[in-house]
Every structure is written in structure tokens, then in C-alpha cells.
Design an enzyme around this catalytic site. Structure first.
Site, PDB file in Angstrom:
ATOM      1  N   SER A 282       0.841  -1.184   0.000  1.00 60.61           N
ATOM      2  CA  SER A 282       0.000   0.000   0.000  1.00 60.61           C
ATOM      3  C   SER A 282       0.880   1.238   0.000  1.00 60.61           C
ATOM      4  O   SER A 282       1.975   1.238   0.577  1.00 60.61           O
ATOM      5  CB  SER A 282      -0.900   0.008   1.250  1.00 60.61           C
ATOM      6  N   LYS A 288       0.117  -3.630   4.824  1.00 60.65           N
ATOM      7  CA  LYS A 288      -0.855  -4.253   3.925  1.00 60.65           C
ATOM      8  C   LYS A 288      -0.234  -5.350   3.068  1.00 60.65           C
ATOM      9  O   LYS A 288       0.901  -5.265   2.616  1.00 60.65           O
ATOM     10  CB  LYS A 288      -1.489  -3.209   2.992  1.00 60.65           C
ATOM     11  N   ASN A 290      -2.062  -6.864  -0.052  1.00 63.33           N
ATOM     12  CA  ASN A 290      -3.281  -6.849  -0.859  1.00 63.33           C
ATOM     13  C   ASN A 290      -3.321  -7.985  -1.876  1.00 63.33           C
ATOM     14  O   ASN A 290      -2.295  -8.381  -2.418  1.00 63.33           O
ATOM     15  CB  ASN A 290      -3.387  -5.511  -1.602  1.00 63.33           C
ATOM     16  N   ARG A 321     -24.514  -8.393 -45.478  1.00 59.29           N
ATOM     17  CA  ARG A 321     -23.347  -7.877 -44.762  1.00 59.29           C
ATOM     18  C   ARG A 321     -23.763  -6.640 -43.986  1.00 59.29           C
ATOM     19  O   ARG A 321     -24.584  -5.861 -44.447  1.00 59.29           O
ATOM     20  CB  ARG A 321     -22.193  -7.579 -45.730  1.00 59.29           C
TER      21      ARG A 321
END
Length: 456
Positions: A282, A288, A290, A321
Site C-alpha cells: 500500500s 498491507k 493486498n 453484410r
């Protein structure tokens, strides 16, 4: 050059290198050149154009990619409405510089969509090779992990709440089974999807008079693609089918990523993505860790359904088309491939390096003080007093345990209605999570056996 679908800064987070390269501008033009060469060779084989012209086109095209002016091609594409028109002009000019007679036969009898659709199918086939390889690796890794953790008991959760005991191996076996089904779907669609496109202006190949069928067959054979029974300019189910399979794969990966990211929550802490320097940190919180791989996979699972919506809408086309629907595929399909491949690469990384905390799994099994074994107690009592009465008895015991803040086993053990049928030792056995796993081991064996059967 075509506008990049995604910034290169984000490519390493969401995409996979080889598949991204297959859908690059240069690769697209290379596949278009391959289609033009195959067309010339097929027509020479049938006798529509001179053999010498096909040989010249083939020889010159081998190095034509280095002579293409991509900047001019990008400008001209915006004016022409598709890349094939200015591409054919450039390719014809390149051939003409070397062999004026052969240049007359470049793109003979074809229309722009023939070359673009066929190039797209060639891209899909090449990219699917990488996708399949990644799925195979994920499958084998999930199988190995299912075997390794088949006895690692953990809590099973429903509606985000603790339910009953399962094993980590069972969760991984379910993931492995999904990978196997992905591989089966891919194999089943190949002959339908990897099909040549050659129909001329309105799909009739009138420009080739009575030799259209023979040329289509030879064209498909040159590229090792399936021969279409009829032109499919306006019928886009092939494109949607290959994209749909990729969407299913990506959705399954999203489910897995959702699981392991939830299991990484601080309060749960049962499974972790592989650790590496600079991974999952972080900018403000040093502590952290994550789930960055999960974030990438979940982003892909979020994005792909939106792109699929575009492809489904593009199926509604006008007559022979289309105006606009076909064009929308050029943006959606490459990104679906790239996101799916990227999600697979990140999932494989997690499967190969995931870290398991068995102590926390046991802690989470214990945190309800036995409430997760309420069904086991009820089913043990049911043969003696009936399921409904057993349900009421255990439900009241749960309420008592919660109100008093004690273990459910302590409440159950003291109930006279239970003492009649079970001793304290028997009740302790009923409360062991490992004793209430149903047929989980049979399921794991079945998944492993499926893989062994395929390997023979």
C-alpha cells in the site's frame, strides 16, 4: 496504428504478452497477408489464376509486412471504413513493384470481409492455443493442490456465513473440474469456429463463376481451417461462440479470485497469494498485503460481460453484410481474449504459489463454539426422534449456547433427550468437523480419476 485498447502501463496487470502480441496491429496485418497468400494459392490450384502469379504473390508476401506503411494504413482505414481496403491497395502495390502481372491477381474475387474475417479466425486459433495451454496448466496445478489439501479441513461458507466443514482440497477439486469443462468446451467448438470465410461481395462468389466451391475448399485447406457449408458474413455466431467460451472461463476465474481474496481477509487469513518484493503493498499502509492478482482477475470478470453484451448485440445484422455490428467485433473480441489470458496467467501464479495457513483454518472452524456442527448433531438424533423434533431440540440448544456464551457441545451433552442415545464420548466424536464431510473424498477422487482417464 490502431488505437490501443489499453495503456501499456496497465498491460502487465491485465493482459498476457503472447496473446496481446497476436492481436497487435502488425500481427493482424500478417494474418491478412497469410489469408491473401492462401487465396492466391487456392485459386491457382483450381486454375482460376496462373500458378506463376500465385507463386510470385506468395514469395513477395513473405517480406511484405516490413514494407507496409502502418501510418498511412491507419489514416486510410478511417476513410475507407475497414483496414482491408487500404491494405489490399498497399499489398497490390508491393507485389506490382516486383511482378506487374502477378499484381493483377491479388485479392482476386474476394471482398474485404473475407480477408478480415479469415484473419480474425486465424488470430483466434493462435490465441486459443495460448489460452488452452494456460488452462491446462491451471487444471494440472489445481489437481495437484486438490490432492495435497484433500484432508485439510476448513469451513464451508454459504451466503458469506459459516456453513459446514469442507476441505480445501474439495474447493480446489471444484476449481479443477471447472478447468476441465473449459477445455472440453474449447475442443468442442473448434471445428465450428475455426472456419474459413470466402463469399465475395454478397456471399455468392459470383466473381469466381462456377469455381467458387472448389476455391473455398482449397482456401480452407491452405489455412487448415474448416470448410464452411455456406458464407457466414452476416451470421456471427462463430465469433460469439468463441467469445462466450472465453467469457465462461473468465467468469469461473472471477469466482476463484473472489474466494481466495475473501480467504485473504485479515480476519480470515486462511490462504494468501504468493509473496514477492513490491507485491500487494500500500502507498500509505506498510502492513498491507493486498490480493493484487485477485484484483486483476476480478477486473477482467467485471469487464468481459460488458464486452460480451456488445458482441451479442452485434449479432443482429442487416441482410448479407452488416453496417456497424461487424465493426464492433474488432474492439470487443481482442480485449476479451487478452483479459481472459491475463486472468488465467494470474490465476496460475496464485495456484502455483498460494500459501495456506492451516492454523487459521482450524481457528475459524472453532470460532462459533460448535454451532457449525448443529446439523451433524441434528442428523445423528433424527433416526431416534424424527428430523423435525431433532431440529427443534438442536435449535433451542444453539440459542442457549449463544445466550450463555458456551460451547454447543456442553449444552448438548447435558440434555437428557440426548443422553438417552449418546455418551459424552460419542457426542465429542459428532462434534469433530472431520467426521462430517459427507462424500467430499469421493468427489475429489472422481475429479482426479477424470484427469487420469484423459491422460491415458
Amino acid at each position: 496504428l490502431r488505437i490501443a485498447i489499453m495503456s501499456q502501463l496497465y498491460a502487465s496487470l491485465f493482459y498476457q504478452n503472447e496473446v496481446t502480441e497476436i492481436f497487435s496491429d502488425r500481427a493482424l496485418v500478417s494474418y491478412m497477408i497469410e489469408a491473401e497468400v492462401a487465396l492466391a494459392q487456392a485459386q491457382a490450384q483450381v486454375g482460376v489464376i496462373p500458378e506463376s502469379a500465385a507463386t510470385a504473390i506468395s514469395n513477395i508476401a513473405a517480406t511484405a509486412i516490413d514494407q507496409i506503411d502502418f501510418d498511412a494504413l491507419a489514416v486510410a482505414t478511417g476513410l475507407a471504413g475497414n483496414i482491408a481496403i487500404p491494405f489490399v491497395k498497399q499489398l497490390t502495390a508491393i507485389v506490382k513493384q516486383n511482378d506487374e502481372d502477378a499484381a493483377r491477381y491479388v485479392h482476386w474475387g474476394a471482398t474485404s470481409q473475407d480477408i478480415l474475417d479469415t484473419a480474425c479466425i486465424l488470430q483466434c486459433r493462435a490465441a486459443m492455443t495460448h489460452v488452452e495451454a494456460l488452462i491446462q496448466q491451471c487444471y494440472r496445478t489445481a489437481l495437484a493442490q486438490a490432492e495435497q489439501y484433500r484432508a485439510q479441513v476448513m469451513i464451508g461458507r454459504t451466503w458469506l456465513q459459516q456453513g459446514l466443514p469442507i476441505t480445501l482440497g474439495h474447493k480446489l477439486a471444484r476449481w479443477a473440474s471447472a478447468f476441465r469443462r473449459d477445455l472440453t468446451r474449447i475442443e468442442a467448438m473448434k471445428s465450428r469456429v475455426f472456419t474459413a470465410q470466402l463469399g465475395g461481395a454478397v456471399g455468392s462468389l459470383a466473381s469466381l463463376q462456377n469455381q467458387g466451391t472448389a476455391v473455398v475448399q482449397a482456401f480452407a485447406a491452405q489455412l487448415q481451417l474448416s470448410v464452411p457449408s455456406c458464407t457466414w458474413h452476416g451470421e456471427r455466431d462463430r465469433i460469439v461462440e468463441v467469445a462466450s467460451v472465453l467469457a465462461i472461463v473468465t467468469g469461473s476465474l472471477g469466482k476463484m479470485a473472489r474466494d481466495w481474496s475473501l480467504m485473504m481477509q485479515t480476519e480470515i487469513a486462511e490462504v494468501f497469494e504468493p509473496a514477492a518484493k513490491g507485491r500487494g503493498g500500500s502507498s500509505t499502509m506498510p502492513h498491507k498485503r493486498n490480493p493484487v492478482a485477485a484484483a486483476s482477475v476480478l477486473a477482467a470478470a467485471n469487464r468481459v460481460p460488458v464486452l460480451m453484451s456488445s458482441l451479442y448485440q452485434s449479432m443482429v445484422q442487416e441482410h448479407e453484410r452488416s453496417l456497424g455490428g461487424w465493426h464492433a467485433e474488432w474492439l470487443a473480441l481482442p480485449e476479451i481474449f487478452q483479459l481472459c489470458a491475463g486472468a488465467l496467467e494470474r490465476t496460475l501464479d496464485v495456484l502455483q504459489g498460494m500459501q495456506v495457513n492451516a492454523e487459521n483454518m482450524q481457528r475459524n472452524l472453532d470460532c462459533t463454539q460448535g454451532l457449525i456442527m448443529a446439523e451433524a448433531v441434528m442428523m445423528a438424533l433424527a433416526p431416534h426422534m424424527g428430523r423435525l423434533q431433532a431440529h427443534h431440540l438442536v435449535e433451542d440448544a444453539c440459542k442457549t449456547a449463544v445466550a450463555k456464551g458456551v460451547h454447543l457441545k456442553d449444552v448438548i451433552t447435558e440434555l437428557d433427550q440426548v443422553k438417552v442415545y449418546f455418551s459424552a464420548a460419542q457426542i465429542s466424536e459428532i462434534f469433530k468437523p472431520a467426521s462430517y464431510l459427507g462424500n467430499i473424498q469421493d468427489q475429489i477422487d472422481a475429479v482426479l480419476q477424470e484427469a487420469k482417464g484423459e491422460a491415458k
